[in-house]
Design an enzyme around this catalytic site. Structure first.
Site, mmCIF file in Angstrom:
data_model
loop_
_atom_site.group_PDB
_atom_site.id
_atom_site.type_symbol
_atom_site.label_atom_id
_atom_site.label_comp_id
_atom_site.label_asym_id
_atom_site.label_seq_id
_atom_site.Cartn_x
_atom_site.Cartn_y
_atom_site.Cartn_z
ATOM 1 N N SER A 142 0.904 -1.071 0.060
ATOM 2 C CA SER A 142 0.160 0.051 0.071
ATOM 3 C C SER A 142 0.907 1.273 0.125
ATOM 4 O O SER A 142 2.008 1.307 0.281
ATOM 5 C CB SER A 142 -0.796 -0.058 1.353
ATOM 6 O OG SER A 142 -1.444 1.104 1.538
ATOM 7 N N TYR A 155 -2.414 -1.189 10.202
ATOM 8 C CA TYR A 155 -2.398 -1.207 8.776
ATOM 9 C C TYR A 155 -0.945 -1.024 8.159
ATOM 10 O O TYR A 155 -0.522 -1.877 7.484
ATOM 11 C CB TYR A 155 -3.540 -0.368 8.061
ATOM 12 C CG TYR A 155 -3.591 -0.643 6.644
ATOM 13 C CD1 TYR A 155 -4.369 -1.826 6.046
ATOM 14 C CD2 TYR A 155 -3.265 0.547 5.710
ATOM 15 C CE1 TYR A 155 -4.155 -1.834 4.551
ATOM 16 C CE2 TYR A 155 -3.258 0.235 4.323
ATOM 17 C CZ TYR A 155 -3.858 -0.821 3.560
ATOM 18 O OH TYR A 155 -3.962 -1.071 2.510
#
Length: 271
Positions: A142, A155
């Site tokens: 990401s 995350y």
């Protein structure tokens, strides 16, 4: 890897979003598809779409957190297709919670899928990808695997871990002389349902967060898939997807740890 025709591509998290778009794009480029996900019906829909493009595709039910199941899946794929050239560790989930508030259960959940799912897939399929003689592994991290963001500690940590794991693997394949490319993939906000399937701490409204994500996401899964295939063809170590991901990478490179000052100022307005 310049040509995907006849190659066997293994994609996790293939029931929707980036995984489905990847499967269809590989099918259009002549690949055969071994597709997996927790919801077999959704993965079967993806396989059917690939077959409409003329590709051989098979759907498998798989929980990437189950190490034994992933190893069994690798053996089954090779038995069904004869080889495995390309592995895309795409399965992933999202979590919004400050570190002060996040539960141990949620941290274990996100690492179980994002990091351990990637590690399980890589370890299980790596011998087969090496044996194929022309292979590639791409792990979908990401833009928050490049920079850490407030409220995204769990995350970001899982995605940073994926990035480090992937970069080390790339170097090891080069040193060993294996014909296996390795890429770390860093999408920005992609128009998928990931935010609606995410977890959030008790003091946050998950639906509000998801609506805000939908408002900000500008990049389509189809563009994401096309960019990943281009990156694999060029054997790029870092595949950036979307203006937001590219901006985060520039900020990280120019400012070093100083990127946190403008990001903190921006996030203070939003959280």
């Amino acid at each position: 890897m310049k040509d995907f025709h006849g190659k066997v591509a293994v994609i996790t998290g293939a029931g929707a979003g980036i995984g489905r778009a990847l499967a269809i794009e590989f099918a259009r480029n002549g690949a055969q598809l071994a597709l997996s996900g927790r919801n077999l019906d959704n993965v079967a829909e993806t396989a059917a779409l690939c077959e409409k493009e003329g590709a051989k595709a098979r759907a498998y039910q798989l929980d990437v957190t189950d190490r034994a199941a992933v190893y069994a899946h690798a053996d089954e794929v090779v038995a069904d297709f004869g080889k495995a050239n390309i592995l895309i560790n795409n399965a992933g989930v999202s979590l919004t919670a400050n570190i002060e508030d996040v539960t141990w259960e949620d941290l274990e959940w996100i690492f179980g899928i994002n990091f351990w799912g990637t590690a399980h897939g890589t370890k299980a399929f790596l011998p087969h990808v090496i044996a194929s003689g022309d292979g590639h592994i791409a792990n979908v991290s990401s833009m928050f695997g490049l920079v850490a963001c407030p409220s995204q500690g769990g995350y970001s940590s899982s995605k940073f871990a994926m990035h480090g794991f992937t970069d080390a693997l790339r170097q090891e394949m080069i040193i060993a002389g294996h014909n296996v490319g390795v890429s770390s993939v860093h999408p920005g906000m992609i128009k998928t349902e990931i935010a609606w399937k995410a977890r959030a701490s008790a003091n946050r409204d998950r639906d509000d967060l998801a609506r805000n994500f939908d408002r900000l996401a500008q990049t389509s899964p189809e563009f994401c898939a096309q960019t990943i295939l281009k990156g694999i063809r060029k054997n790029k170590p870092l595949i950036l997807i979307g203006k937001d991901a590219k901006a985060m990478n520039v900020m990280r490179r120019l400012l070093g740890s100083g990127y946190m000052k403008p990001l903190t100022a921006q996030m203070r307005k939003e959280i």
